[in-house]
Write an enzyme that holds these catalytic residues in place. Structure first.
Site, PDB file in Angstrom:
ATOM      1  N   SER A  78      49.548  82.003 -85.058  1.00 36.35           N
ATOM      2  CA  SER A  78      50.566  81.021 -85.441  1.00 36.35           C
ATOM      3  C   SER A  78      50.402  80.443 -86.842  1.00 36.35           C
ATOM      4  O   SER A  78      51.356  79.914 -87.393  1.00 36.35           O
ATOM      5  CB  SER A  78      50.612  79.877 -84.430  1.00 36.35           C
ATOM      6  OG  SER A  78      49.478  79.048 -84.549  1.00 36.35           O
TER       7      SER A  78
ATOM      8  N   LYS B 216      47.974  73.320 -86.495  1.00 39.55           N
ATOM      9  CA  LYS B 216      49.340  73.400 -87.033  1.00 39.55           C
ATOM     10  C   LYS B 216      49.405  72.670 -88.370  1.00 39.55           C
ATOM     11  O   LYS B 216      48.463  72.034 -88.806  1.00 39.55           O
ATOM     12  CB  LYS B 216      50.358  72.765 -86.069  1.00 39.55           C
ATOM     13  CG  LYS B 216      50.373  73.378 -84.687  1.00 39.55           C
ATOM     14  CD  LYS B 216      50.815  74.819 -84.690  1.00 39.55           C
ATOM     15  CE  LYS B 216      50.665  75.421 -83.301  1.00 39.55           C
ATOM     16  NZ  LYS B 216      50.762  76.848 -83.298  1.00 39.55           N
TER      17      LYS B 216
END
Length: 176
Positions: free
Chosen positions: A48, A88
């Site tokens: 990700s 993230k």
């Protein structure tokens, strides 16, 4: 020199030697605890955050810098839905009106360039964040479970930011 004084003399030599060893071990212990308290060891799981971070990258993230979060910081946050920490990037800050339109980010009506993205598709959406809400997204948008599915994160969910990739050595770098 009398025989009775020999063990005392030898004992003093050994005590001095052990004193240095104990002092060294104490310094190592204090140093280790300081690092452990101030850093969070993180193993990246998944794609990700590519191309910034890769699957199985190991990095040390700074626990003491979350009070000064900025847009585009890389953070480690706890997802209650996934019951795990995730890595993230901070895209939206408290009170931001975020909009993705035609694969471009607009914050409060202004276009914001995302220089870390490489051919990543982001579907259109709009969200307005409240006090203490952060919108987190992966750099590899097609392979990221992030605030688009999990919702905004609070500051209490964020445990560290930025850091240094230490393994594999070929990926060694400071991340910000």
């Amino acid at each position: 020199m009398e025989l009775a004084s020999i063990p005392f003399f030898l004992g003093g030599m050994y005590m001095k030697k052990y004193k240095n060893v104990v002092l060294f071990l104490l310094i190592v212990l204090v140093f280790s605890l300081t690092i452990r308290i101030n850093t969070l060891p993180v193993l990246v799981d998944g794609r990700s955050m590519e191309p910034t971070l890769y699957d199985h990258d190991f990095f040390l993230s700074n626990r003491n810098s979350i009070k000064s979060l900025k847009r585009f910081d890389i953070v480690v946050a706890y997802s209650h839905q996934l019951d795990e920490n995730i890595v993230k990037r901070v895209i939206g800050m408290p009170f931001d009106k975020m909009e993705y339109r035609d694969n471009k980010l607009y914050i409060n009506g202004q276009y914001i360039k995302e220089p870390f993205l490489q051919d990543s598709m982001t579907n259109d959406f709009t969200i307005t964040l409240k006090k203490n809400q952060y919108f987190l997204m992966g750099d590899n948008r097609l392979h990221s479970t992030d605030s688009r599915e999990l919702g905004p994160f609070s500051l209490q969910d964020i445990s560290s930011r930025d850091g240094v990739v230490v393994f594999p050595l070929s990926h060694f770098k400071k991340i910000q």
